[in-house]
Design an enzyme around this catalytic site. Structure first.
Site, PDB file in Angstrom:
ATOM      1  N   TRP A  14       1.404  -0.972  -0.214  1.00 33.66           N
ATOM      2  CA  TRP A  14      -0.306  -0.146   0.173  1.00 33.66           C
ATOM      3  C   TRP A  14       0.762   1.693  -0.215  1.00 33.66           C
ATOM      4  CZ3 TRP A  14      -1.695   2.837   4.479  1.00 33.66           C
ATOM      5  CH2 TRP A  14      -2.791   3.581   4.416  1.00 33.66           C
ATOM      6  N   GLN A  66       4.797   5.705  -4.203  1.00 30.71           N
ATOM      7  CA  GLN A  66       6.266   6.053  -3.867  1.00 30.71           C
ATOM      8  C   GLN A  66       7.005   5.511  -3.817  1.00 30.71           C
ATOM      9  OE1 GLN A  66       5.960   4.948   1.206  1.00 30.71           O
ATOM     10  NE2 GLN A  66       6.935   7.163   1.247  1.00 30.71           N
ATOM     11  N   TYR A 109      -4.893  -0.399  -4.716  1.00 33.06           N
ATOM     12  CA  TYR A 109      -3.541  -0.028  -4.385  1.00 33.06           C
ATOM     13  C   TYR A 109      -2.532   1.040  -5.995  1.00 33.06           C
ATOM     14  CZ  TYR A 109      -3.829  -2.305   0.192  1.00 33.06           C
ATOM     15  OH  TYR A 109      -4.422  -2.607   1.770  1.00 33.06           O
ATOM     16  N   SER A 132     -12.173  -7.307   5.168  1.00 29.57           N
ATOM     17  CA  SER A 132     -11.683  -6.934   6.181  1.00 29.57           C
ATOM     18  C   SER A 132     -11.666  -5.560   6.731  1.00 29.57           C
ATOM     19  CB  SER A 132      -9.902  -5.364   4.762  1.00 29.57           C
ATOM     20  OG  SER A 132      -9.193  -4.349   5.815  1.00 29.57           O
ATOM     21  N   TRP A 187      -3.246  -4.876   9.906  1.00 23.08           N
ATOM     22  CA  TRP A 187      -2.004  -3.616   9.089  1.00 23.08           C
ATOM     23  C   TRP A 187      -1.875  -2.504   9.955  1.00 23.08           C
ATOM     24  CZ3 TRP A 187      -4.799   1.140   8.498  1.00 23.08           C
ATOM     25  CH2 TRP A 187      -6.340   1.203   8.872  1.00 23.08           C
ATOM     26  N   LEU A 189       3.168   0.083  12.304  1.00 26.52           N
ATOM     27  CA  LEU A 189       3.710   1.195  12.794  1.00 26.52           C
ATOM     28  C   LEU A 189       3.373   2.684  13.041  1.00 26.52           C
ATOM     29  CD1 LEU A 189       7.418   0.598  11.569  1.00 26.52           C
ATOM     30  CD2 LEU A 189       6.486  -0.041  13.752  1.00 26.52           C
ATOM     31  N   LYS A 235      11.195   9.007  14.058  1.00 22.16           N
ATOM     32  CA  LYS A 235      11.355   9.358  12.152  1.00 22.16           C
ATOM     33  C   LYS A 235      10.187  11.207  12.879  1.00 22.16           C
ATOM     34  CE  LYS A 235       9.957   7.726   8.768  1.00 22.16           C
ATOM     35  NZ  LYS A 235       9.559   6.693   7.772  1.00 22.16           N
ATOM     36  N   GLY A 262       5.127  -2.555   6.253  1.00 23.80           N
ATOM     37  CA  GLY A 262       5.340  -2.372   5.185  1.00 23.80           C
ATOM     38  C   GLY A 262       6.889  -1.794   4.915  1.00 23.80           C
ATOM     39  N   GLN A 268      14.907  -0.211   5.914  1.00 25.78           N
ATOM     40  CA  GLN A 268      13.718  -0.326   7.378  1.00 25.78           C
ATOM     41  C   GLN A 268      13.166  -2.030   6.882  1.00 25.78           C
ATOM     42  OE1 GLN A 268      10.403   2.487   5.018  1.00 25.78           O
ATOM     43  NE2 GLN A 268      11.737   3.859   5.735  1.00 25.78           N
TER      44      GLN A 268
HETATM   45  P1  NDP Z   1       2.940   0.335   8.783  1.00 24.96           P
HETATM   46  O1  NDP Z   1       2.657   1.065   9.976  1.00 24.96           O
HETATM   47  O2  NDP Z   1       4.248  -0.031   8.884  1.00 24.96           O
HETATM   48  O3  NDP Z   1       3.737   1.896   7.789  1.00 24.96           O
HETATM   49  C1  NDP Z   1       4.775   1.015   6.925  1.00 24.96           C
HETATM   50  C2  NDP Z   1       5.587   2.432   6.795  1.00 24.96           C
HETATM   51  O4  NDP Z   1       5.517   2.827   7.764  1.00 24.96           O
HETATM   52  C3  NDP Z   1       6.872   2.479   5.769  1.00 24.96           C
HETATM   53  O5  NDP Z   1       5.688   2.901   4.419  1.00 24.96           O
HETATM   54  C4  NDP Z   1       7.415   3.553   6.373  1.00 24.96           C
HETATM   55  O6  NDP Z   1       6.662   4.367   4.862  1.00 24.96           O
HETATM   56  C5  NDP Z   1       7.403   3.692   7.594  1.00 24.96           C
HETATM   57  N1  NDP Z   1       8.361   2.747   8.101  1.00 24.96           N
HETATM   58  C6  NDP Z   1       8.404   1.013   8.325  1.00 24.96           C
HETATM   59  N2  NDP Z   1       8.884   0.574   8.851  1.00 24.96           N
HETATM   60  C7  NDP Z   1      10.391   2.143   9.171  1.00 24.96           C
HETATM   61  C8  NDP Z   1      11.085   1.650  10.430  1.00 24.96           C
HETATM   62  N3  NDP Z   1      12.385   0.393  10.455  1.00 24.96           N
HETATM   63  N4  NDP Z   1      11.758   3.069  10.487  1.00 24.96           N
HETATM   64  C9  NDP Z   1      11.346   4.258   9.757  1.00 24.96           C
HETATM   65  N5  NDP Z   1      10.218   4.425   8.999  1.00 24.96           N
HETATM   66  C10 NDP Z   1       9.576   3.273   8.708  1.00 24.96           C
HETATM   67  O7  NDP Z   1       2.887  -0.894   7.492  1.00 24.96           O
HETATM   68  P2  NDP Z   1       1.651   0.243   6.420  1.00 24.96           P
HETATM   69  O8  NDP Z   1       0.716   1.636   6.788  1.00 24.96           O
HETATM   70  O9  NDP Z   1       2.174   0.732   4.806  1.00 24.96           O
HETATM   71  O10 NDP Z   1       0.506  -1.591   5.948  1.00 24.96           O
HETATM   72  C11 NDP Z   1       0.900  -2.428   5.722  1.00 24.96           C
HETATM   73  C12 NDP Z   1       0.397  -3.521   5.058  1.00 24.96           C
HETATM   74  O11 NDP Z   1      -0.722  -3.188   5.351  1.00 24.96           O
HETATM   75  C13 NDP Z   1      -0.040  -2.331   3.690  1.00 24.96           C
HETATM   76  O12 NDP Z   1       1.055  -2.481   2.171  1.00 24.96           O
HETATM   77  C14 NDP Z   1      -1.182  -2.917   2.937  1.00 24.96           C
HETATM   78  O13 NDP Z   1      -0.481  -4.074   1.951  1.00 24.96           O
HETATM   79  C15 NDP Z   1      -2.017  -3.448   4.411  1.00 24.96           C
HETATM   80  N6  NDP Z   1      -2.940  -2.364   4.938  1.00 24.96           N
HETATM   81  C16 NDP Z   1      -4.457  -2.923   4.762  1.00 24.96           C
HETATM   82  C17 NDP Z   1      -5.661  -1.681   4.613  1.00 24.96           C
HETATM   83  C18 NDP Z   1      -6.850  -2.810   4.911  1.00 24.96           C
HETATM   84  O14 NDP Z   1      -7.134  -1.152   4.732  1.00 24.96           O
HETATM   85  N7  NDP Z   1      -7.343  -3.578   4.712  1.00 24.96           N
HETATM   86  C19 NDP Z   1      -5.004  -0.630   5.082  1.00 24.96           C
HETATM   87  C20 NDP Z   1      -3.744   0.003   4.771  1.00 24.96           C
HETATM   88  C21 NDP Z   1      -2.479  -1.194   5.049  1.00 24.96           C
HETATM   89  P3  NDP Z   1       8.042   5.967   4.938  1.00 24.96           P
HETATM   90  O15 NDP Z   1       9.313   5.313   4.473  1.00 24.96           O
HETATM   91  O16 NDP Z   1       7.831   6.319   3.949  1.00 24.96           O
HETATM   92  O17 NDP Z   1       8.038   7.324   6.275  1.00 24.96           O
END
Ligand code: NDP
Length: 327
Positions: A21, A27, A54, A154, A209, A212, A220, A286, A292
């Site tokens: 996502w 991105q 997505y 979901s 999901w 973080l 950050k 993610g 990361q």
């Molecule tokens: P997170 O809450 O873990 O966010 C991920 C983002 O956090 C990254 O893209 C990055 O963003 C930042 N990040 C990740 N690791 C680190 C780190 N170690 N240190 C600092 N920043 C970090 O998860 P997502 O929101 O991406 O959700 C995970 C997955 O869940 C999605 O990809 C999707 O497949 C699913 N999802 C499903 C939904 C639904 O409605 N069913 C809704 C949302 C997600 P950046 O570098 O840009 O700061």
């Protein structure tokens, strides 16, 4: 990597998985997406999460190209798609959980992925305009046709999930096995309270999901607003508003002290905290960079660090434990 049954099903899913996502097709460059999938797969991740919406289908196209290039054995990984929002089309027939859109969304996802079947097909949100019976039937038929192997939901309510199960049971159809809810230190109600009966009664599995909270559970956002991160992206002001509040940042600061005591990063602590919940089948990670992801994948060997003593300290900081209703 550790593997577990996805709910009551026999499907073995890795406890850490990778989602796409806002990253794949949007991105990050495709070559970064490829490196992320490579790294995840090499660490034993077997589930890659996706959805028709997505990047309006582009995320599935990118993932599909990578899967084709890698030529990993099809029996070594699981891929999902989700249906409801459509892939960008605005016509009334291009979204929802009616039979027409479910069937077409499945076909379109398979085409974008260049795959013969999806392992998981999830109803991305409940659809108030479609009878649940029609949705259950449509999913059952796709399973019978071999186009999907398991289905789920979901952000459905416990009641909606139960209704789907009841209808499936009464009609000898295959019901949903999994729900994909948000779950992290700041979003606990559904996983910890609302679904608490469903883990037992229907054997609900969860692919959670935003572990973080979109990156807020890292360091950050503690000082100057960083460039090039999700919460600074155009069009995501709503997400920033939802996740980046002063109250949460105060807690993030205190949580970071615990992470320091444990000698791990705050992001790692946030993921371990999710993994510690036995009702979480897999934490969908993610990541916008391999750095990361590398950091996040390490948690699988670090879960023992979160002892009861630290869990209590975290609970005191969060001060948001949802209460089970008294019977
Ligand atoms: P997170 O809450 O873990 O966010 C991920 C983002 O956090 C990254 O893209 C990055 O963003 C930042 N990040 C990740 N690791 C680190 C780190 N170690 N240190 C600092 N920043 C970090 O998860 P997502 O929101 O991406 O959700 C995970 C997955 O869940 C999605 O990809 C999707 O497949 C699913 N999802 C499903 C939904 C639904 O409605 N069913 C809704 C949302 C997600 P950046 O570098 O840009 O700061």
């Amino acid at each position: 990597m550790e593997y577990t049954n996805l709910g009551k099903s026999g499907l073995q899913i890795s406890r850490l998985s990778l989602g796409s996502w806002l990253t794949f097709g949007k991105q990050i460059e495709d070559k970064t997406a490829e490196s992320l999938m490579d790294m995840a797969y090499d660490h034993g991740v077997n589930f890659f999460d996706n959805a028709e919406i997505y990047a309006r289908g582009e995320s599935e196209r990118v993932m599909g190209k990578i899967l084709k290039k890698k030529n990993w054995s099809r029996d070594s990984y699981l891929v999902s798609s989700k249906v409801f929002f459509g892939a960008g089309g605005q016509l009334p027939t291009q979204k929802g959980l009616n039979r027409k859109h479910i069937v077409e969304a499945c076909h379109q996802a398979l085409e974008r992925f260049q795959l013969d079947y999806l392992d998981l097909f999830l109803c991305h949100r409940p659809d108030k305009k479609t009878p649940i019976e029609e949705t259950v039937w449509s999913m059952h038929q796709l399973i019978m046709q071999g186009k999907i192997l398991y289905w789920g939901t979901s952000e459905w309510s416990a009641q909606e999930i139960m209704e789907a199960h009841m209808f499936a049971k009464q009609n000898h159809l295959i019901g949903p096995v999994v729900e994909q809810p948000e779950y992290n230190m700041f979003a606990r109600q559904k996983v910890e309270v609302e679904f608490s009966q469903l883990y037992e009664t229907v054997g609900l599995g969860t692919t959670i999901w935003s572990p973080l909270a979109s990156g807020v559970l890292s360091t950050k956002y503690l000082d100057k607003f960083p460039v090039g991160t999700r919460l600074g992206m155009d069009g995501l002001e709503w997400l920033k508003e939802k996740n980046l509040t002063p109250e949460k940042l105060d807690k993030v600061r205190l949580l970071n002290e615990i992470a320091r005591e444990l000698n791990i990063s705050l992001a790692q602590l946030g993921i371990i905290w999710c993994l510690k919940n036995e009702h979480v089948s897999t934490v969908i990670l993610g990541a916008s960079s391999t750095k990361q992801l590398e950091e996040n994948l390490k948690v699988i060997d670090l879960t023992h660090l979160l002892t009861d003593m630290f869990s209590v300290k975290i609970e005191q900081i969060l001060d948001n434990k949802p209460l089970l209703p008294a019977f």
